[in-house]
Design an enzyme around this catalytic site. Structure first.
Site, PDB file in Angstrom:
ATOM      1  N   ALA A 293       0.818  -1.229   0.000  1.00 14.70           N
ATOM      2  CA  ALA A 293       0.000   0.000   0.000  1.00 14.70           C
ATOM      3  C   ALA A 293       0.850   1.277   0.000  1.00 14.70           C
ATOM      4  O   ALA A 293       0.310   2.368   0.070  1.00 14.70           O
ATOM      5  CB  ALA A 293      -0.930  -0.008   1.212  1.00 14.70           C
TER       6      ALA A 293
ATOM      7  N   ARG B  23       2.561   2.568  -2.403  1.00 15.49           N
ATOM      8  CA  ARG B  23       2.558   3.317  -3.674  1.00 15.49           C
ATOM      9  C   ARG B  23       1.699   2.588  -4.700  1.00 15.49           C
ATOM     10  O   ARG B  23       1.164   1.508  -4.425  1.00 15.49           O
ATOM     11  CB  ARG B  23       3.993   3.514  -4.190  1.00 15.49           C
TER      12      ARG B  23
ATOM     13  N   VAL C 284       5.589 -10.010   2.552  1.00 13.83           N
ATOM     14  CA  VAL C 284       4.520 -11.023   2.471  1.00 13.83           C
ATOM     15  C   VAL C 284       5.040 -12.409   2.114  1.00 13.83           C
ATOM     16  O   VAL C 284       4.353 -13.414   2.334  1.00 13.83           O
ATOM     17  CB  VAL C 284       3.413 -10.597   1.468  1.00 13.83           C
TER      18      VAL C 284
ATOM     19  N   ASN D 104      -2.273  -7.294  -2.743  1.00  8.25           N
ATOM     20  CA  ASN D 104      -1.848  -6.476  -3.881  1.00  8.25           C
ATOM     21  C   ASN D 104      -0.326  -6.471  -4.077  1.00  8.25           C
ATOM     22  O   ASN D 104       0.140  -6.268  -5.193  1.00  8.25           O
ATOM     23  CB  ASN D 104      -2.362  -5.040  -3.664  1.00  8.25           C
TER      24      ASN D 104
ATOM     25  N   SER E 202      -3.005 -10.507 -12.749  1.00  9.70           N
ATOM     26  CA  SER E 202      -2.598  -9.712 -13.920  1.00  9.70           C
ATOM     27  C   SER E 202      -3.205 -10.361 -15.155  1.00  9.70           C
ATOM     28  O   SER E 202      -3.440 -11.580 -15.169  1.00  9.70           O
ATOM     29  CB  SER E 202      -1.076  -9.734 -14.052  1.00  9.70           C
TER      30      SER E 202
ATOM     31  N   TYR F 136       6.694 -14.298 -13.834  1.00  9.10           N
ATOM     32  CA  TYR F 136       5.584 -13.408 -13.424  1.00  9.10           C
ATOM     33  C   TYR F 136       4.244 -14.025 -13.841  1.00  9.10           C
ATOM     34  O   TYR F 136       3.310 -14.107 -13.029  1.00  9.10           O
ATOM     35  CB  TYR F 136       5.776 -12.036 -14.082  1.00  9.10           C
TER      36      TYR F 136
ATOM     37  N   LYS G 255       1.190 -15.272 -11.380  1.00 11.79           N
ATOM     38  CA  LYS G 255      -0.132 -14.634 -11.461  1.00 11.79           C
ATOM     39  C   LYS G 255      -1.210 -15.636 -11.877  1.00 11.79           C
ATOM     40  O   LYS G 255      -2.372 -15.524 -11.452  1.00 11.79           O
ATOM     41  CB  LYS G 255      -0.081 -13.439 -12.425  1.00 11.79           C
TER      42      LYS G 255
ATOM     43  N   ILE H   9      -1.139  -0.619 -16.197  1.00  9.16           N
ATOM     44  CA  ILE H   9      -1.534   0.443 -15.264  1.00  9.16           C
ATOM     45  C   ILE H   9      -0.312   1.322 -14.969  1.00  9.16           C
ATOM     46  O   ILE H   9       0.785   0.802 -14.696  1.00  9.16           O
ATOM     47  CB  ILE H   9      -2.041  -0.161 -13.921  1.00  9.16           C
TER      48      ILE H   9
HETATM   49  P1  NAP Z   1       4.468  -0.981  -7.576  1.00  7.48           P
HETATM   50  O1  NAP Z   1       4.101   0.442  -7.855  1.00  7.48           O
HETATM   51  O2  NAP Z   1       5.802  -1.479  -7.997  1.00  7.48           O
HETATM   52  O3  NAP Z   1       4.244  -1.253  -6.004  1.00  7.48           O
HETATM   53  C1  NAP Z   1       4.502  -2.520  -5.478  1.00  7.48           C
HETATM   54  C2  NAP Z   1       4.061  -2.568  -4.041  1.00  7.48           C
HETATM   55  O4  NAP Z   1       4.277  -3.885  -3.538  1.00  7.48           O
HETATM   56  C3  NAP Z   1       4.846  -1.615  -3.134  1.00  7.48           C
HETATM   57  O5  NAP Z   1       3.983  -1.113  -2.156  1.00  7.48           O
HETATM   58  C4  NAP Z   1       5.888  -2.533  -2.499  1.00  7.48           C
HETATM   59  O6  NAP Z   1       6.330  -2.090  -1.215  1.00  7.48           O
HETATM   60  C5  NAP Z   1       5.084  -3.798  -2.359  1.00  7.48           C
HETATM   61  N1  NAP Z   1       5.909  -5.016  -2.262  1.00  7.48           N
HETATM   62  C6  NAP Z   1       6.783  -5.516  -3.155  1.00  7.48           C
HETATM   63  N2  NAP Z   1       7.320  -6.661  -2.693  1.00  7.48           N
HETATM   64  C7  NAP Z   1       6.785  -6.875  -1.472  1.00  7.48           C
HETATM   65  C8  NAP Z   1       6.940  -7.879  -0.483  1.00  7.48           C
HETATM   66  N3  NAP Z   1       7.766  -8.929  -0.654  1.00  7.48           N
HETATM   67  N4  NAP Z   1       6.224  -7.771   0.667  1.00  7.48           N
HETATM   68  C9  NAP Z   1       5.374  -6.739   0.853  1.00  7.48           C
HETATM   69  N5  NAP Z   1       5.183  -5.754  -0.038  1.00  7.48           N
HETATM   70  C10 NAP Z   1       5.891  -5.817  -1.179  1.00  7.48           C
HETATM   71  O7  NAP Z   1       3.428  -1.981  -8.258  1.00  7.48           O
HETATM   72  P2  NAP Z   1       1.942  -1.759  -8.812  1.00  7.48           P
HETATM   73  O8  NAP Z   1       2.042  -1.499 -10.267  1.00  7.48           O
HETATM   74  O9  NAP Z   1       1.184  -0.859  -7.945  1.00  7.48           O
HETATM   75  O10 NAP Z   1       1.400  -3.257  -8.671  1.00  7.48           O
HETATM   76  C11 NAP Z   1       0.531  -3.685  -7.640  1.00  7.48           C
HETATM   77  C12 NAP Z   1       0.000  -5.067  -7.999  1.00  7.48           C
HETATM   78  O11 NAP Z   1      -0.673  -5.008  -9.258  1.00  7.48           O
HETATM   79  C13 NAP Z   1       1.112  -6.113  -8.175  1.00  7.48           C
HETATM   80  O12 NAP Z   1       0.680  -7.341  -7.657  1.00  7.48           O
HETATM   81  C14 NAP Z   1       1.263  -6.205  -9.684  1.00  7.48           C
HETATM   82  O13 NAP Z   1       1.773  -7.441 -10.108  1.00  7.48           O
HETATM   83  C15 NAP Z   1      -0.169  -5.989 -10.135  1.00  7.48           C
HETATM   84  N6  NAP Z   1      -0.278  -5.528 -11.529  1.00  7.48           N
HETATM   85  C16 NAP Z   1       0.271  -4.334 -11.906  1.00  7.48           C
HETATM   86  C17 NAP Z   1       0.164  -3.949 -13.246  1.00  7.48           C
HETATM   87  C18 NAP Z   1       0.752  -2.641 -13.755  1.00  7.48           C
HETATM   88  O14 NAP Z   1       0.730  -2.422 -14.989  1.00  7.48           O
HETATM   89  N7  NAP Z   1       1.215  -1.750 -12.907  1.00  7.48           N
HETATM   90  C19 NAP Z   1      -0.487  -4.770 -14.154  1.00  7.48           C
HETATM   91  C20 NAP Z   1      -1.018  -5.985 -13.718  1.00  7.48           C
HETATM   92  C21 NAP Z   1      -0.912  -6.346 -12.393  1.00  7.48           C
HETATM   93  P3  NAP Z   1       7.582  -1.069  -1.034  1.00  7.48           P
HETATM   94  O15 NAP Z   1       7.159   0.248  -1.638  1.00  7.48           O
HETATM   95  O16 NAP Z   1       7.769  -0.980   0.423  1.00  7.48           O
HETATM   96  O17 NAP Z   1       8.724  -1.675  -1.777  1.00  7.48           O
END
Ligand code: NAP
Length: 244
Positions: free
Chosen positions: A9, A11, A61, A87, A139, A152, A156, A185
């Site tokens: 959460a 970012r 996690v 998430n 995803s 990945y 997923k 996204i």
């Molecule tokens: P992001 O901006 O890179 O943020 C990732 C978040 O996950 C951050 O809050 C990070 O915490 C946290 N995180 C990473 N590894 C972790 C761990 N081992 N334990 C706890 N927290 C962890 O990613 P996002 O784009 O918002 O993506 C969020 C979700 O949506 C993900 O599951 C991603 O696969 C999915 N998704 C994203 C997209 C896209 O295009 N962006 C598309 C499909 C699916 P810190 O900030 O503390 O590192």
């Protein structure tokens, strides 16, 4: 007052989900791995902006003890866990034959085992309360696979399978489990992708734009609301028509 736990959460999509939950009157526990300051600042903004209780909790996690602690902190503080949004996630682009053991384990550990760890910890509280909603962020690549993202995509796809199986197991306990499959996204996750590739992804998206974190947060808000009380085990594509 209802309580939501949102992993990742600090970012991106997770931050937008935390805002949506606070807006809807939930107390929110915001999980993060490294970005303490960002996450604590967001918690402050939610408390001041929406009059709810919120705090940031550091928890990787992929480590079951840390996931257990995250959920237990939420329960100890608020006495209930109504919503868990799994998430937190990482991405990676690598030729299949170049994915190392470590990269594979990190990807599965965070993106799939992390969902297992947090869901197992929360399910016991939800089952005994005979109420709850778990929403997993997968995803579209978990649905159709992405070249150079085998680890990945596999993680997923696993989240989709976990969602469907767990939904069947927990439905008799009035706990719903659903999954959202975002398309492209705009978050930090896209940082390593050049503008040309982003333009071609936009072109491939029938709706003609990439998504925002709020697009996903709005769907999460629906899936944990009473408006979706007959929906469980479903996989909702929020992708502008990229995968139909
Ligand atoms: P992001 O901006 O890179 O943020 C990732 C978040 O996950 C951050 O809050 C990070 O915490 C946290 N995180 C990473 N590894 C972790 C761990 N081992 N334990 C706890 N927290 C962890 O990613 P996002 O784009 O918002 O993506 C969020 C979700 O949506 C993900 O599951 C991603 O696969 C999915 N998704 C994203 C997209 C896209 O295009 N962006 C598309 C499909 C699916 P810190 O900030 O503390 O590192």
């Amino acid at each position: 007052m209802k309580t939501a736990v949102v992993t990742g959460a600090s970012r991106g999509i997770g931050a937008a989900i935390a805002v949506a939950m606070a807006k809807n009157g939930y107390n929110v526990i915001l999980g993060y791995k490294e970005n303490k300051e960002k996450c604590e600042n967001l918690a402050k903004v939610l408390i001041e902006g929406y009059g709810i209780a919120a705090f940031a909790v550091k928890a990787d996690v992929s480590v079951s003890k840390e996931a257990d602690a995250l959920i237990d902190v939420a329960y100890k503080n608020f006495g209930r866990i109504d919503v868990l949004v799994n998430n937190a996630g990482i991405a990676g682009f690598k030729l299949f034959t170049e994915i190392s053991d470590e990269e594979w384990n990190d990807m599965i550990g965070t993106n799939l085992t992390g969902v297992f760890n947090c869901s197992r910890a929360a399910a016991k509280y939800m089952v005994s309360a005979h109420s709850g909603s778990i929403i997993n962020i997968s995803s579209m690549w978990g649905q159709v696979g992405a070249s150079c993202e085998v680890h990945y995509s596999a993680a997923k796809a696993g989240v989709i399978g976990l969602t469907q199986a767990l939904a069947k197991e927990l439905a008799p306990s009035n706990v719903r489990v659903n999954c959202i499959c975002p398309g492209v996204i705009k978050t930090d996750m896209l940082q390593s992708i050049d503008d040309e590739t982003i333009d071609s992804l936009i072109e491939e998206t029938p709706i003609g734009r990439i998504g925002t974190p709020k697009d996903i947060a709005d769907s999460v808000a629906f899936l944990c609301s009473d408006a979706s009380s007959f929906i469980t085990g479903q996989v909702l594509g929020v992708n502008g028509g990229f995968v139909i």
